[in-house]
Design a protein around this motif. Structure first.
Motif, PDB file in Angstrom:
ATOM      1  N   ILE A  31       0.875  -1.176   0.000  1.00 20.58           N
ATOM      2  CA  ILE A  31       0.000   0.000   0.000  1.00 20.58           C
ATOM      3  C   ILE A  31       0.908   1.220   0.000  1.00 20.58           C
ATOM      4  N   SER A  32       0.713   2.087  -0.972  1.00 18.26           N
ATOM      5  CA  SER A  32       1.593   3.245  -1.107  1.00 18.26           C
ATOM      6  C   SER A  32       1.427   4.192   0.082  1.00 18.26           C
ATOM      7  N   LYS A  33       2.407   5.051   0.236  1.00 21.62           N
ATOM      8  CA  LYS A  33       2.418   5.993   1.357  1.00 21.62           C
ATOM      9  C   LYS A  33       1.209   6.926   1.294  1.00 21.62           C
ATOM     10  N   ALA A  34       0.859   7.353   0.085  1.00 20.07           N
ATOM     11  CA  ALA A  34      -0.283   8.251  -0.082  1.00 20.07           C
ATOM     12  C   ALA A  34      -1.581   7.540   0.301  1.00 20.07           C
ATOM     13  N   ASP A  35      -1.710   6.264  -0.105  1.00 27.24           N
ATOM     14  CA  ASP A  35      -2.912   5.508   0.242  1.00 27.24           C
ATOM     15  C   ASP A  35      -3.002   5.272   1.747  1.00 27.24           C
ATOM     16  N   ARG A  36      -1.849   5.007   2.382  1.00 26.79           N
ATOM     17  CA  ARG A  36      -1.841   4.824   3.836  1.00 26.79           C
ATOM     18  C   ARG A  36      -2.271   6.101   4.538  1.00 26.79           C
ATOM     19  N   ALA A  37      -1.820   7.248   4.051  1.00 27.34           N
ATOM     20  CA  ALA A  37      -2.196   8.527   4.649  1.00 27.34           C
ATOM     21  C   ALA A  37      -3.698   8.770   4.477  1.00 27.34           C
ATOM     22  N   LYS A  38      -4.212   8.421   3.297  1.00 26.74           N
ATOM     23  CA  LYS A  38      -5.644   8.610   3.043  1.00 26.74           C
ATOM     24  C   LYS A  38      -6.475   7.707   3.958  1.00 26.74           C
ATOM     25  N   LEU A  39      -6.047   6.467   4.139  1.00 24.15           N
ATOM     26  CA  LEU A  39      -6.764   5.545   5.016  1.00 24.15           C
ATOM     27  C   LEU A  39      -6.723   6.016   6.466  1.00 24.15           C
ATOM     28  N   ALA A  40      -5.584   6.550   6.891  1.00 21.52           N
ATOM     29  CA  ALA A  40      -5.467   7.061   8.255  1.00 21.52           C
ATOM     30  C   ALA A  40      -6.376   8.271   8.447  1.00 21.52           C
ATOM     31  N   LEU A  41      -6.442   9.134   7.439  1.00 23.67           N
ATOM     32  CA  LEU A  41      -7.305  10.312   7.517  1.00 23.67           C
ATOM     33  C   LEU A  41      -8.768   9.905   7.597  1.00 23.67           C
ATOM     34  N   GLU A  42      -9.159   8.920   6.802  1.00 26.64           N
ATOM     35  CA  GLU A  42     -10.541   8.435   6.844  1.00 26.64           C
ATOM     36  C   GLU A  42     -10.857   7.800   8.184  1.00 26.64           C
ATOM     37  N   ALA A  43      -9.919   7.073   8.741  1.00 30.55           N
ATOM     38  CA  ALA A  43     -10.138   6.435  10.042  1.00 30.55           C
ATOM     39  C   ALA A  43     -10.274   7.482  11.134  1.00 30.55           C
ATOM     40  N   ASP A  44      -9.455   8.539  11.073  1.00 31.27           N
ATOM     41  CA  ASP A  44      -9.534   9.607  12.071  1.00 31.27           C
ATOM     42  C   ASP A  44     -10.844  10.368  11.965  1.00 31.27           C
ATOM     43  N   SER A  45     -11.303  10.598  10.747  1.00 39.29           N
ATOM     44  CA  SER A  45     -12.547  11.352  10.572  1.00 39.29           C
ATOM     45  C   SER A  45     -13.760  10.495  10.920  1.00 39.29           C
ATOM     46  N   ALA A  46     -13.666   9.188  10.816  1.00 40.43           N
ATOM     47  CA  ALA A  46     -14.802   8.311  11.121  1.00 40.43           C
ATOM     48  C   ALA A  46     -14.923   8.053  12.606  1.00 40.43           C
ATOM     49  N   SER A  47     -13.827   8.017  13.344  1.00 44.15           N
ATOM     50  CA  SER A  47     -13.886   7.673  14.761  1.00 44.15           C
ATOM     51  C   SER A  47     -14.586   8.735  15.623  1.00 44.15           C
ATOM     52  N   PRO A  48     -14.437  10.051  15.408  1.00 45.18           N
ATOM     53  CA  PRO A  48     -15.190  11.021  16.232  1.00 45.18           C
ATOM     54  C   PRO A  48     -16.698  10.939  15.997  1.00 45.18           C
ATOM     55  N   ALA A  49     -17.112  10.598  14.812  1.00 47.19           N
ATOM     56  CA  ALA A  49     -18.543  10.484  14.530  1.00 47.19           C
ATOM     57  C   ALA A  49     -19.135   9.324  15.325  1.00 47.19           C
TER      58      ALA A  49
END
Length: 53
Positions: A31-49
């Protein structure tokens, strides 16, 4: 190297590659670095909800 040995060697090499392709993979898919960053961002934005609900 005689002809029969050479052909046998080639066929064995092809068979080895084919069986290796069918064998289960020991490593995870890259998994490329950019994809890992995108997945981490999505996980961070989903957890507060989930915490607010």
């Amino acid at each position: 190297m005689n002809r029969r040995k050479k052909i046998k060697q080639l066929l064995q090499a092809h068979a080895k590659k084919a069986s290796a392709k069918l064998a289960p993979q020991s490593k995870d898919r890259y998994i490329s670095k950019a994809d890992r960053a995108k997945l981490a961002l999505e996980a961070d934005s989903a957890s507060p909800a989930i915490d607010q609900a």
